[in-house]
Design an enzyme around this catalytic site. Structure first.
Site, mmCIF file in Angstrom:
data_model
loop_
_atom_site.group_PDB
_atom_site.id
_atom_site.type_symbol
_atom_site.label_atom_id
_atom_site.label_comp_id
_atom_site.label_asym_id
_atom_site.label_seq_id
_atom_site.Cartn_x
_atom_site.Cartn_y
_atom_site.Cartn_z
ATOM 1 N N THR A 196 0.807 -1.220 0.000
ATOM 2 C CA THR A 196 0.000 0.000 0.000
ATOM 3 C C THR A 196 0.842 1.272 0.000
ATOM 4 O OG1 THR A 196 -0.129 -0.088 2.417
ATOM 5 C CG2 THR A 196 -1.931 -1.103 1.179
ATOM 6 N N LYS A 197 2.164 1.140 0.070
ATOM 7 C CA LYS A 197 3.046 2.307 0.161
ATOM 8 C C LYS A 197 3.657 2.635 -1.207
ATOM 9 C CE LYS A 197 2.364 2.532 4.590
ATOM 10 N NZ LYS A 197 1.475 1.375 4.782
#
Length: 401
Positions: A200-201
């Site tokens: 998710t980064k």
């Protein structure tokens, strides 16, 4: 404006499939396949292999720090950091952050001391930090600050407090890779910083993270804590962890690093589409990173004011869910309301008014590979329509309850 256009009122959803929050940038298949073939040919899968070493070297150069220690995930990195720093007693940490931040302290024998955040930036409030330092005195061994939303804390003020009260200062910068403060990359502040490379980064290893420090002795301790095999100069440590990054993770991170500038440019275009689409909507405040000189556009975060918008945050979330937009409540609830902290700190809510306020109003919108600038504009338009049709939506939601 026609209210039935909204899916919650019987219209067709904006998207055929759910659009998630989080970056979720995947490498090109051909490059991924070549990287995996290389790992199999070398038959070196983990424990500081050549790809992990290359990744650490490239990150040291990019972040302008002496040491980067790659780890299997950022939570393990935070736990290793607490051990390497020798923390005991209480550690000041924001109540408004991800649960793993506080749990890293509980796992390593320290007690989180929850602090409130700034109502505008959502970053750790230095004035609240100082009050806790005054109140708890020598019981406090460190400040664990969190750089949220692609923005940064008031690092100069926190460093001043750490010196004044003789406590350690370190950072959970899970959201911060690629951000700059006064033209310098995040990564070298305090005693150390921890980054996340979760999918998710913006920089993804699918799962992973790293610890950055300019302290040689601290780096040596971290490398010995990372696994029972150690790495570099031997140091006596309390315990070791299985914190090693695999070669497969390092391969994905290196591919992500190759595409990093294009990822940031794409994120920026989406953020501007949201900003343009949400401009002027009563009761919707788009959080714009203000402290950093460069942001990574990691998240799109809004505050929803029910009185001005007509719907509360949870109702708007239901509206967007019907459109296949997976908006999320971030962070919810505050850490002081999680087990076991709710029992340990029963009066914490009264001391954390801003955290309580934000937990009821903040909504995270999709950004990353699964949406584009045109899609961001459509989501913003749906939010505008929801505000205009608030009365009809509330009636519909009550009927469905």
């Amino acid at each position: 404006m026609s209210c039935p256009e909204l899916a919650v009122l019987g219209g067709t959803p904006l998207f055929e499939k759910p659009v998630p929050v989080g970056q979720l940038y995947f490498p090109e298949w051909e490059k991924y396949e070549a990287a995996m073939r290389g790992i199999f040919q070398r038959q070196y899968y983990t424990n500081q292999g050549p790809l992990t070493q290359e990744l650490e070297q490239r990150l040291q150069e990019r972040l302008q720090v002496r040491h980067v220690i790659c780890v299997v995930n950022a939570t393990i990195g935070l736990m290793m950091a607490a051990d390497a720093l020798g923390l005991r007693g209480k550690v000041i940490v924001p109540a408004y952050t991800f649960i793993a931040t506080a749990q890293s302290l509980s796992w390593t024998g320290s007690e989180p001391l929850f602090c409130d955040v700034d109502p505008i930036t959502h970053q750790l409030d230095p004035e609240c930090v100082e009050r806790l330092l005054e109140e708890h005195g020598a019981e406090v061994s460190a400040i664990l600050a969190v750089n949220l939303w692609g923005d940064a804390c008031r690092q100069d003020r926190l460093a001043e407090l750490a010196r004044k009260y003789a406590v350690r200062l370190y950072y959970d910068s899970a959201h911060g890779f690629g951000c700059e403060l006064d033209g310098k990359p995040l990564g070298g502040a305090g005693d150390l910083e921890v980054f996340s490379f979760h999918a998710t980064k913006v920089l993804s290893a699918a799962e992973g993270g790293c610890i950055c420090t300019n302290d040689d002795e601290l780096a040596a301790r971290l490398r010995n804590i990372r696994s029972s095999y150690g790495a570099g100069p031997a140091r006596q440590v309390l315990r070791t962890s299985n914190g090693r990054m695999s070669e497969a993770q390092a391969a994905v991170a290196l591919l992500s690093l190759e595409s990093f500038d294009s990822i940031l440019a794409r994120n920026e275009a989406m953020f501007h589409a949201y900003r343009q689409g949400l401009e002027g909507i009563q009761g919707v405040r788009l959080l714009t990173p203000a402290s950093v000189s460069k942001t990574n556009y990691q998240y799109v975060v809004c505050e929803i004011d029910e009185r001005a918008f007509g719907l509360n945050r949870n109702e708007l979330q239901q509206v967007l869910s019907a459109e296949n937009v997976v908006a999320r409540r971030y962070f919810y609830p505050g850490l002081h309301r999680f087990v076991p902290y709710a029992d340990q700190f029963p009066d914490a809510s009264a001391r954390l008014p801003v955290t309580e306020y934000l937990c009821e109003r903040v909504l995270q919108l999709p950004i990353g590979q699964m949406v584009d600038a045109e899609g961001a504009g459509r989501i913003a338009a749906a939010i505008r329509m929801a505000g205009a049709c608030a009365e009809s939506i509330r009636r519909k939601l009550r009927e469905a309850a």
